[in-house]
Design a protein around this motif. Structure first.
Motif, mmCIF file in Angstrom:
data_model
loop_
_atom_site.group_PDB
_atom_site.id
_atom_site.type_symbol
_atom_site.label_atom_id
_atom_site.label_comp_id
_atom_site.label_asym_id
_atom_site.label_seq_id
_atom_site.Cartn_x
_atom_site.Cartn_y
_atom_site.Cartn_z
ATOM 1 N N ASP A 263 0.610 -1.109 0.086
ATOM 2 C CA ASP A 263 0.127 0.041 0.043
ATOM 3 C C ASP A 263 0.859 1.361 0.042
ATOM 4 O O ASP A 263 1.686 1.346 0.899
ATOM 5 C CB ASP A 263 -0.907 -0.080 1.315
ATOM 6 N N SER A 282 -0.878 -3.965 -18.095
ATOM 7 C CA SER A 282 -1.445 -5.132 -17.528
ATOM 8 C C SER A 282 -0.588 -5.116 -16.193
ATOM 9 O O SER A 282 -0.946 -5.706 -15.101
ATOM 10 C CB SER A 282 -1.704 -6.357 -18.239
ATOM 11 N N GLN A 285 -1.492 -2.900 -13.728
ATOM 12 C CA GLN A 285 -2.869 -3.269 -12.847
ATOM 13 C C GLN A 285 -2.577 -4.169 -11.738
ATOM 14 O O GLN A 285 -3.077 -4.085 -10.798
ATOM 15 C CB GLN A 285 -3.821 -4.035 -13.927
ATOM 16 N N GLU A 286 -1.480 -4.922 -11.947
ATOM 17 C CA GLU A 286 -1.173 -5.998 -10.967
ATOM 18 C C GLU A 286 -0.579 -5.221 -9.594
ATOM 19 O O GLU A 286 -0.706 -5.346 -8.325
ATOM 20 C CB GLU A 286 -0.065 -7.022 -11.293
ATOM 21 N N VAL A 288 -1.194 -1.991 -9.141
ATOM 22 C CA VAL A 288 -2.549 -1.302 -8.402
ATOM 23 C C VAL A 288 -3.181 -2.010 -7.524
ATOM 24 O O VAL A 288 -3.850 -1.757 -6.473
ATOM 25 C CB VAL A 288 -3.342 -0.688 -9.540
ATOM 26 N N ALA A 289 -3.390 -3.545 -7.810
ATOM 27 C CA ALA A 289 -4.289 -4.384 -7.036
ATOM 28 C C ALA A 289 -3.590 -4.514 -5.759
ATOM 29 O O ALA A 289 -4.181 -5.029 -4.642
ATOM 30 C CB ALA A 289 -4.355 -5.728 -7.664
ATOM 31 N N ASP A 293 0.703 3.443 -5.665
ATOM 32 C CA ASP A 293 0.359 4.636 -6.341
ATOM 33 C C ASP A 293 1.104 4.722 -7.608
ATOM 34 O O ASP A 293 2.412 4.959 -7.628
ATOM 35 C CB ASP A 293 0.494 5.945 -5.470
ATOM 36 N N ASN A 305 -7.161 1.909 -17.496
ATOM 37 C CA ASN A 305 -8.297 2.098 -16.402
ATOM 38 C C ASN A 305 -7.405 2.051 -15.233
ATOM 39 O O ASN A 305 -6.305 1.747 -14.996
ATOM 40 C CB ASN A 305 -9.104 1.017 -16.626
ATOM 41 N N ASN A 306 -8.061 2.778 -14.208
ATOM 42 C CA ASN A 306 -7.836 2.701 -12.873
ATOM 43 C C ASN A 306 -6.507 3.256 -12.490
ATOM 44 O O ASN A 306 -5.853 2.998 -11.340
ATOM 45 C CB ASN A 306 -7.631 1.092 -12.358
ATOM 46 N N VAL A 307 -5.710 4.140 -13.426
ATOM 47 C CA VAL A 307 -4.490 4.619 -13.079
ATOM 48 C C VAL A 307 -4.701 6.233 -13.059
ATOM 49 O O VAL A 307 -4.773 6.902 -13.895
ATOM 50 C CB VAL A 307 -3.375 4.322 -13.916
ATOM 51 N N LYS A 308 -4.799 6.715 -11.592
ATOM 52 C CA LYS A 308 -5.196 8.035 -11.665
ATOM 53 C C LYS A 308 -4.160 9.291 -12.258
ATOM 54 O O LYS A 308 -4.576 10.136 -12.958
ATOM 55 C CB LYS A 308 -5.011 8.424 -9.880
ATOM 56 N N THR A 310 -2.137 9.377 -15.035
ATOM 57 C CA THR A 310 -1.716 9.082 -16.414
ATOM 58 C C THR A 310 -1.445 10.322 -16.980
ATOM 59 O O THR A 310 -2.250 11.258 -17.149
ATOM 60 C CB THR A 310 -2.842 8.109 -16.817
#
Ligand code: M6R
Length: 357
Positions: A263, A282, A285-286, A288-289, A293, A305-308, A310
């Motif tokens: 985290d 991809s 994403q691993e 981020v999961a 940050d 997606n999901n990457v604040k 960018t």
């Protein structure tokens, strides 16, 4: 001398549009590259190319090597000079050895050059300082036109090395009567304007630096040419801000480094190479999961997606992207160091020119 800038490093970052233009000047024409300094070299006699350098110049070589290999289909090996000189490399008169050095005085690079000459190789130096030892020792010298680089952290020397190594790759392809990528040729002259626009986003990159100021560690990931870019980004960050930074090939994450992600870990990712960008995303994403940050540099062609955080880089030929992504990575390093109150121009334990091994 600093032209109103607080530090040489910031001044030199801002000089890049101009010095890239100077490095291109008189060398790029509509349908060809002209490098008069090497017009006597018969490139058809080589069956292998070595790129050798240290530090930032080595990272420029990693990019240059990939561009040359793709343009000429010649096998290319890139090695750090302190390894090359002691590794008994398999080289002979059919080997072209290219040495890159801003100062032209780096002890290991000079020793590696002399070794190649003693084995009958043809040597080309990519230098920045006129009359430096490397330019006197090499068979041929091509100069970057970066002007004096005072800050210990190399910025404008690096981007001009990237530009000149790209020209060299295209020139060799031309000399070998291969098809030269017209697209890159056309876009080279657009680089200064793109770099200038990136520098205008300094404030944004300074904000990314705030994410790093209290961190002990940071991880950089990328693939292909982007791996060379993240190696350089990590080097820049650690040398000026003392934040421990490691760069990994994104595909290697699962083979160990992902164990470090928790985290709040900052991951800086570069995904500009179309053939592998989706794979890197991809991998992101691993991370981020697992709570990372992420700061991502990519192009508008990629789906994210999901990457604040960018940042979309201009769409140019992928082989030229290393020049562009260098700018935000330099500014992130600069601002992280600045926020932490580090002596940006003279980081501890480092000298501008490493004249002893
Ligand atoms: O003068 P050189 O290009 O031969 O120097 C090589 C490295 O010492 C140099 O690039 C070093 O890594 C820089 N301080 C990095 O910013």
């Amino acid at each position: 001398q600093k032209d109103g800038y607080d530090t040489y490093m910031l001044k030199e970052i801002n000089e890049q549009p101009h010095v890239i233009n100077e490095t291109l000047r008189g060398r790029v024409f509509e349908d060809k590259v002209v490098l008069n300094e090497i017009k006597d070299v018969d490139f058809s006699k080589f069956n292998k190319v070595y790129f050798v350098a240290c530090g930032t110049a080595y990272h420029a070589c990693l990019c240059g090597a990939q561009i040359l290999e793709r343009a000429t289909k010649l096998p290319v090996i890139t090695q750090v000079a302190s390894e090359f000189r002691y590794n008994d490399p398999i080289i002979d008169e059919k080997t072209l050895c290219i040495y890159v050095s801003q100062s032209g005085e780096t002890a290991d690079t000079l020793a590696a050059l002399r070794l190649a000459k003693s084995k009958g190789c043809t040597t080309i130096a990519i230098a920045n300082v006129l009359g430096s030892t490397i330019s006197r020792d090499a068979d041929y010298t091509l100069y970057t036109c970066a002007g004096p680089e005072i800050a210990v952290a190399s910025t404008k020397a690096y981007t001009t090395q990237l530009v000149l190594l790209t020209l060299l790759a295209l020139y060799i392809a031309q000399d070998l009567h291969l098809d030269v990528d017209q697209d890159i040729l056309n876009q080279l002259n657009d680089l200064p304007a793109y770099v200038e626009n990136l520098i205008k986003d300094e404030e944004l990159f300074a904000n990314y630096a705030k994410m790093l100021k209290d961190k002990h560690d940071c991880y950089f990931i990328g693939r292909s040419l982007d791996y060379a870019s993240v190696l350089e980004g990590a080097l820049k960050l650690k040398e000026v801000s003392y934040v421990h930074a490691d760069a990994y090939i994104a595909g290697e994450l699962k083979h160990g480094p992902i164990a470090l992600i928790e985290d709040g870990t900052v991951v800086i990712a570069v995904a500009t190479q179309p053939h592998v960008a989706a794979k890197t995303i991809s991998n992101i994403q691993e991370t981020v999961a697992r709570g990372a940050d992420v700061i991502l540099f990519t192009t508008e062609n990629e789906e994210v997606n999901n990457v604040k955080n960018t940042y979309i880089l201009p769409s140019i030929n992928p082989l030229l992207q290393s020049v562009l992504v260098a700018i935000p990575l330099q500014l992130i390093a600069y601002h992280t160091a600045n926020i932490k109150g580090c002596d940006v121009d003279k980081p501890r334990n480092l000298a501008k020119s490493v004249t002893v091994e």
